[in-house]
Design an enzyme around this catalytic site. Structure first.
Site, PDB file in Angstrom:
ATOM      1  N   TYR A  77       0.829  -1.206   0.000  1.00 19.82           N
ATOM      2  CA  TYR A  77       0.000   0.000   0.000  1.00 19.82           C
ATOM      3  C   TYR A  77       0.867   1.260   0.000  1.00 19.82           C
ATOM      4  O   TYR A  77       0.647   2.176  -0.795  1.00 19.82           O
ATOM      5  CB  TYR A  77      -0.912  -0.051   1.231  1.00 19.82           C
ATOM      6  CG  TYR A  77      -1.484   1.261   1.695  1.00 19.82           C
ATOM      7  CD1 TYR A  77      -2.604   1.803   1.086  1.00 19.82           C
ATOM      8  CD2 TYR A  77      -0.928   1.949   2.779  1.00 19.82           C
ATOM      9  CE1 TYR A  77      -3.156   3.001   1.539  1.00 19.82           C
ATOM     10  CE2 TYR A  77      -1.473   3.136   3.234  1.00 19.82           C
ATOM     11  CZ  TYR A  77      -2.578   3.660   2.611  1.00 19.82           C
ATOM     12  OH  TYR A  77      -3.118   4.841   3.045  1.00 19.82           O
ATOM     13  N   HIS A  80       2.439   1.794  -3.372  1.00 18.26           N
ATOM     14  CA  HIS A  80       1.533   1.827  -4.527  1.00 18.26           C
ATOM     15  C   HIS A  80       1.449   3.246  -5.097  1.00 18.26           C
ATOM     16  O   HIS A  80       1.301   4.216  -4.342  1.00 18.26           O
ATOM     17  CB  HIS A  80       0.145   1.348  -4.097  1.00 18.26           C
ATOM     18  CG  HIS A  80      -0.759   1.036  -5.230  1.00 18.26           C
ATOM     19  ND1 HIS A  80      -1.382   2.013  -5.975  1.00 18.26           N
ATOM     20  CD2 HIS A  80      -1.134  -0.150  -5.761  1.00 18.26           C
ATOM     21  CE1 HIS A  80      -2.120   1.444  -6.905  1.00 18.26           C
ATOM     22  NE2 HIS A  80      -1.984   0.129  -6.798  1.00 18.26           N
TER      23      HIS A  80
END
Length: 106
Positions: A77, A80
């Protein structure tokens, strides 16, 4: 070695800059919530504002909680591109923040 599998909560406390409008904050929150649709390891998102009567918030006004299935999911995450782009906009609007990742113990 610490177990990396299992639910991880990503907790962010924020105080927005005084000149950030409520409309801009609302837009940022909407964009933050949308990350759950763009980043597969992010399984849930919740947020709220301080309502404590204890007055121990140290100026933090908003709480954001994301749920991941593992510490690897949090790392994915963070790296990303959708998160990186959002984080740059979000960070420019906050005066201070605290981020804590933790594994709930029940």
């Amino acid at each position: 070695m610490e177990e990396t599998k299992g639910v991880v909560k990503h907790l962010l406390l924020a105080k927005f800059k005084d000149d950030v409008t409520p409309e801009k904050i609302e837009e940022l929150i909407k964009d933050y919530a949308n990350l759950v649709n763009l980043i597969p390891p992010m399984k849930a998102f919740h947020w709220g504002t301080d309502v404590s009567a204890e007055n121990l918030h140290q100026g933090f006004t908003h709480v954001f909680e994301s749920t991941f299935e593992s510490t690897e999911g949090v790392a994915e995450y963070v790296a990303h591109p959708a998160h990186v782009e959002f984080a740059n906009r979000f960070l420019s609007a906050v005066e201070k923040l605290v981020v804590i990742d933790y594994k709930p113990i029940s």
